[in-house]
Write a protein that holds these residues in place. Sequence first.
Motif, short mmCIF file in Angstrom:
data_model
loop_
_atom_site.label_atom_id
_atom_site.label_comp_id
_atom_site.label_asym_id
_atom_site.label_seq_id
_atom_site.Cartn_x
_atom_site.Cartn_y
_atom_site.Cartn_z
N ILE A 11 0.36 -0.51 -0.07
CA ILE A 11 0.21 0.04 -0.29
C ILE A 11 1.23 1.34 -0.20
CG2 ILE A 11 -2.20 1.26 1.48
CD1 ILE A 11 -2.72 -1.53 2.78
N TYR A 12 1.68 0.85 0.70
CA TYR A 12 2.96 2.31 0.81
C TYR A 12 3.26 2.37 -0.68
CZ TYR A 12 2.13 2.39 5.86
OH TYR A 12 1.25 2.53 7.30
N PHE A 13 4.19 1.35 -0.91
CA PHE A 13 4.61 1.62 -2.27
C PHE A 13 3.71 2.32 -3.07
CE2 PHE A 13 4.99 -0.80 -5.53
CZ PHE A 13 5.98 0.03 -6.90
N GLN A 14 2.36 1.56 -3.59
CA GLN A 14 1.62 2.05 -4.29
C GLN A 14 1.66 3.82 -4.09
OE1 GLN A 14 -2.62 0.72 -4.84
NE2 GLN A 14 -1.75 -0.77 -6.08
N ARG A 15 1.12 4.09 -2.88
CA ARG A 15 1.08 5.73 -2.73
C ARG A 15 2.68 6.51 -3.75
NH1 ARG A 15 -2.59 8.47 -0.24
NH2 ARG A 15 -4.14 6.15 -0.99
N ILE A 16 3.81 5.85 -3.07
CA ILE A 16 5.18 6.60 -3.58
C ILE A 16 5.25 6.30 -4.72
CG2 ILE A 16 7.44 6.62 -3.45
CD1 ILE A 16 6.72 5.32 0.05
N ALA A 17 5.06 5.21 -5.42
CA ALA A 17 5.40 5.24 -7.31
C ALA A 17 4.07 6.00 -7.74
CB ALA A 17 4.85 3.56 -7.12
N THR A 18 3.03 6.27 -7.44
CA THR A 18 1.73 7.20 -7.96
C THR A 18 2.43 8.80 -8.07
OG1 THR A 18 -0.06 5.17 -6.57
CG2 THR A 18 -0.88 7.47 -7.88
N LEU A 19 2.97 8.73 -6.90
CA LEU A 19 3.06 10.42 -6.30
C LEU A 19 4.15 10.35 -7.28
CD1 LEU A 19 1.26 10.61 -3.56
CD2 LEU A 19 1.05 11.71 -5.36
N GLY A 20 5.41 9.64 -7.14
CA GLY A 20 7.02 9.67 -7.39
C GLY A 20 7.49 10.51 -6.33
N HIS A 21 7.15 10.73 -5.09
CA HIS A 21 7.79 11.53 -3.83
C HIS A 21 7.17 10.93 -2.74
CE1 HIS A 21 8.95 14.62 -1.57
NE2 HIS A 21 9.60 15.59 -2.80
N THR A 46 13.25 -8.21 0.19
CA THR A 46 11.77 -9.65 -0.10
C THR A 46 12.78 -10.05 -1.22
OG1 THR A 46 10.50 -8.93 1.70
CG2 THR A 46 9.89 -10.22 -0.16
N LEU A 47 12.17 -8.87 -2.37
CA LEU A 47 12.66 -8.82 -3.78
C LEU A 47 14.18 -9.18 -4.46
CD1 LEU A 47 9.40 -6.87 -4.83
CD2 LEU A 47 9.41 -9.00 -4.55
N ASN A 48 14.68 -8.29 -3.83
CA ASN A 48 16.13 -9.07 -3.72
C ASN A 48 16.96 -7.57 -5.08
OD1 ASN A 48 19.29 -9.44 -4.33
ND2 ASN A 48 18.88 -11.25 -5.02
N THR A 49 16.03 -6.49 -5.37
CA THR A 49 15.47 -5.67 -6.13
C THR A 49 15.18 -4.42 -6.06
OG1 THR A 49 15.65 -5.00 -9.06
CG2 THR A 49 14.03 -6.07 -7.09
N ARG A 50 16.09 -3.29 -6.39
CA ARG A 50 15.81 -1.49 -6.37
C ARG A 50 14.39 -1.56 -7.21
NH1 ARG A 50 20.18 2.06 -8.72
NH2 ARG A 50 18.68 3.13 -7.30
N LEU A 51 13.52 -1.07 -6.59
CA LEU A 51 12.58 -0.28 -7.15
C LEU A 51 12.63 0.82 -7.34
CD1 LEU A 51 10.11 -2.34 -4.37
CD2 LEU A 51 10.71 -2.84 -6.56
N PHE A 52 12.98 1.88 -6.18
CA PHE A 52 13.13 3.63 -7.52
C PHE A 52 14.75 3.47 -8.02
CE2 PHE A 52 9.28 2.83 -4.55
CZ PHE A 52 8.30 3.53 -5.55
N GLU A 53 14.70 4.54 -8.60
CA GLU A 53 15.59 5.30 -8.61
C GLU A 53 15.64 7.06 -8.86
OE1 GLU A 53 17.14 4.20 -12.20
OE2 GLU A 53 15.58 4.61 -14.23
N LYS A 54 16.72 7.98 -8.75
CA LYS A 54 16.57 8.75 -8.30
C LYS A 54 16.32 9.79 -10.08
CE LYS A 54 17.85 9.95 -3.46
NZ LYS A 54 16.75 11.49 -3.24
N ASP A 55 15.50 10.80 -9.41
CA ASP A 55 14.51 11.46 -10.62
C ASP A 55 15.03 12.85 -10.86
OD1 ASP A 55 14.06 12.35 -12.80
OD2 ASP A 55 11.91 11.85 -12.68
N GLY A 56 16.48 13.68 -10.48
CA GLY A 56 16.42 14.68 -9.90
C GLY A 56 15.92 15.03 -8.33
N ARG A 57 14.66 15.63 -8.04
CA ARG A 57 14.69 15.33 -6.89
C ARG A 57 13.31 14.28 -5.91
NH1 ARG A 57 13.63 22.39 -5.09
NH2 ARG A 57 15.63 23.10 -5.30
#
Length: 305
Positions: A11-21, A46-57
Motif C-alpha cells: 500500500i505504501y509502495f503504491q502511493r509513493i510510486a503514484t506520487l513519485g515522492h 524481500t525481492l532482492n532488487t531496487r524499486l526506485f531510482e533518483k530523478d532529480g528531486r
Amino acid sequence: MNDQLELRDLIYFQRIATLGHVGKAAEQLHKTQPALTGSIRRLERTLNTRLFEKDGRNIQLTAAGKLLLQRSQSILASVQDVAEEIKELESGEKGQVKLGLVPTAAHHILLPIIHILTRDFPNIQLKTVIGQTDFLYEKLRERELDLVIGLYGELDDNFECVPFYQDTMVVVANSSHDIFKEEISLARLVNFKWILAPSSVMSRQWLDRAFDLHGFSKPEVQIETNLLLMIPSVIMKTELLSFISRRNLESVDTSKKHLKEVPIAELSMDRFYNVISRREGYLSPAAKCLRDIFIQQGRRIFDGD
C-alpha cells in the motif's frame, strides 16, 4: 525470498510510486518519511532488487518497480474483493449496485429495471451513471462501477461480456423527405446532409466504413452531436438524414407518422447490448442479481412485454 510481502508495504509502495515522492506520500498517508523509506527497503530486501531510482528531486520506478506496481494493483484489489465478499456473505440480495449505461440503453431499459427492483428486490439500491462506452469501461476498470450495459467495441481482456439483446441501426429520414421520391441507392444518399454521432462512436465509424467500402465518400455531416436521444426530434423537423436504432421508429414520441426508415440493405447494422463486468472481480449478491435480470429478461425488458 526469505520474507513474505506485507500488504501494508505494498500500500505504501503504491502511493509513493503514484506520487513519485516519499514526502508527498507520507503527508497523504499520515506517516513519517522514515516509516515509508523503511517499508520500501523491506520490499527491496524481500525481492532482492531496487524499486526506485533518483530523478532529480523526485524518484522514479525501475523496471522491477513498474512490474510490482502493476501486480500490486491486482493484489490489493483482490484483497479488497475478499473482504467485501466475506462481509456480504450473509447479506443476500441487498446492498448498492453501481450500474453504468450508454444513453440508448438508459432510455429504453432504466424505467423497467427500476420497476422490477422496487417491486421484487426492495433491499437493492441502484446507483446509475450514464455515459459513452469508453468512459463507462474506464469507470468499470477503476472499480467505480459494478456492471456496465454497453454496445460492441473492443473489450479489455479483464472484462466479461454477455450479450442479451440484438438491435439494428438503420438510415432514417422524416416521412416527407425527398429521398423517398425516387429510387433509393447509396449514390443518392451521398447527396444529402446528415446529423450523426461523433466519429469516436462505433456506429458512426461503421457507417463511414460502409460508404468507403462501396466506393463512396463519407456522409456529409452538417450537425454532429453526442446528445444521441435528441437526433430523432431533429430529423422530424429537418431534411437531414441520420443513422439510429430501428427501435426509435416505434417509440411514442417519434411515431412512424414522422420518421421513416430508408430501406437500404448495405446500411443495416446489427449490434448487441451486453452486460459487462470485471472478469476476476468480486460481484456482490445484489450485483449478481441485477446481472441475471438483464441476461434472463433483457429481451422482454427492451420490448416492453
